[in-house]
Design an enzyme around this catalytic site. Sequence first.
Site, PDB file in Angstrom:
ATOM      1  N   THR A  30      34.045 -35.022 -33.577  1.00  0.00           N
ATOM      2  CA  THR A  30      32.843 -34.779 -33.051  1.00  0.00           C
ATOM      3  C   THR A  30      31.987 -33.647 -33.438  1.00  0.00           C
ATOM      4  O   THR A  30      30.924 -33.558 -33.732  1.00  0.00           O
ATOM      5  CB  THR A  30      32.930 -34.749 -31.467  1.00  0.00           C
ATOM      6  OG1 THR A  30      33.363 -36.184 -30.909  1.00  0.00           O
ATOM      7  CG2 THR A  30      31.614 -34.770 -30.933  1.00  0.00           C
ATOM      8  N   SER A  77      39.581 -38.389 -34.436  1.00  0.00           N
ATOM      9  CA  SER A  77      40.636 -38.061 -34.533  1.00  0.00           C
ATOM     10  C   SER A  77      41.735 -38.979 -33.807  1.00  0.00           C
ATOM     11  O   SER A  77      42.626 -38.950 -33.882  1.00  0.00           O
ATOM     12  CB  SER A  77      40.872 -36.779 -33.445  1.00  0.00           C
ATOM     13  OG  SER A  77      40.276 -36.843 -32.048  1.00  0.00           O
ATOM     14  N   THR A 110      38.462 -34.077 -30.688  1.00  0.00           N
ATOM     15  CA  THR A 110      39.128 -33.730 -29.299  1.00  0.00           C
ATOM     16  C   THR A 110      40.069 -34.924 -28.767  1.00  0.00           C
ATOM     17  O   THR A 110      40.963 -34.438 -28.035  1.00  0.00           O
ATOM     18  CB  THR A 110      38.160 -33.390 -28.175  1.00  0.00           C
ATOM     19  OG1 THR A 110      37.251 -34.595 -27.951  1.00  0.00           O
ATOM     20  CG2 THR A 110      37.254 -32.427 -28.607  1.00  0.00           C
TER      21      THR A 110
END
Length: 347
Positions: A30, A77, A110
């Site tokens: 992000t 991720s 994250t």
Amino acid sequence: MLRKVAVLAVIASSLALAKPNVVVLATGGTIAGSGVSSTQYEGYQAAVTGVDKLLQAVPELKNIANLSGEQVAQVASQDISTDIWLKLAKRVNSLLKQDNVDGVVITHGTNTMEETAYFLNLVVKSKKPVVMVGAMRPGTAISADGPMNLYDAVLTAGSKEAVGKGVMIVLNDRIIAARDVQKTDSITIDTFKAPIFGYLGQIVDGKVVFFKNPLNKHTYESEFDISTITKLPRVDINYGYAHDSGTVIDALVASGAKGIVHAGAGTASMSEFVLPSVEKATKKGVAIVRTPRTSLGMINHNMEVADDKYGTIAGGTLSTPKARVLLMLGLTKSNNPKYLQELFFKY
């Protein structure tokens, strides 16, 4: 006039030498994301912006470190693979061997940041700081958190006080040990916390302040060496629930899993419906670790389940995803339950 210019050049050179040398390794996420509007916090496209533009977007970075950047991967991720883990870890180890590198910052999504951080915490072979950083809002958002997070991460990676503290995550002004960190909310910017052991430190008014040191073995103290490893053993996760079954465990074993982490109800319990499959799996040499599905709580050996009888391993205070990481690395050395249980006490 020429003499004055020469003096200024010497001063500028001295200031540059006084600043720490930090390498930023980018993997996407992000923090490198972009939305169609400034108010879009969800549904944006992650992993769009390259490392050069990320650094250029925070010009204040040049005041605190001599920076260079590399693009190791460019993915959201949830798409981080164990192959990327190995590539990233080997690059970090290579960089930290260099005298002209004082620390490394890794930009990362994250969603799985805590897993990557813990993996690096077990395989990086240096006391030099390694700091992971990300964002909960894309760079195009009105109140994007990425730029300040990145500034704080570089500040921490260049701090002498951060030496020897293992891999850290820096977001929302907090410094958290890789082993202790958990993402606790899917949306809010204060999502990363250390609910059991607390924060390592905090960024206060542009200063890095540490409260404590990590408790468990990490980085330069670790017994794991991935320098010659090209593939990690496959470890999967099984989830416990009311009237569950051993079907998933049976299928995972049949498909080649070398280890399984069972996220059990309560104190990592295993129901009478699951235990027969567990026992069959461990007799075949498949390692099975017990963790609580709550992700919080201490699971001791032989607590709730007779680990000695069934050949299972208690996960201690590790969350389910991190228990999977440690089990993967443990299986590169042995599938002996006694050896693997010791790892969960140490790391």
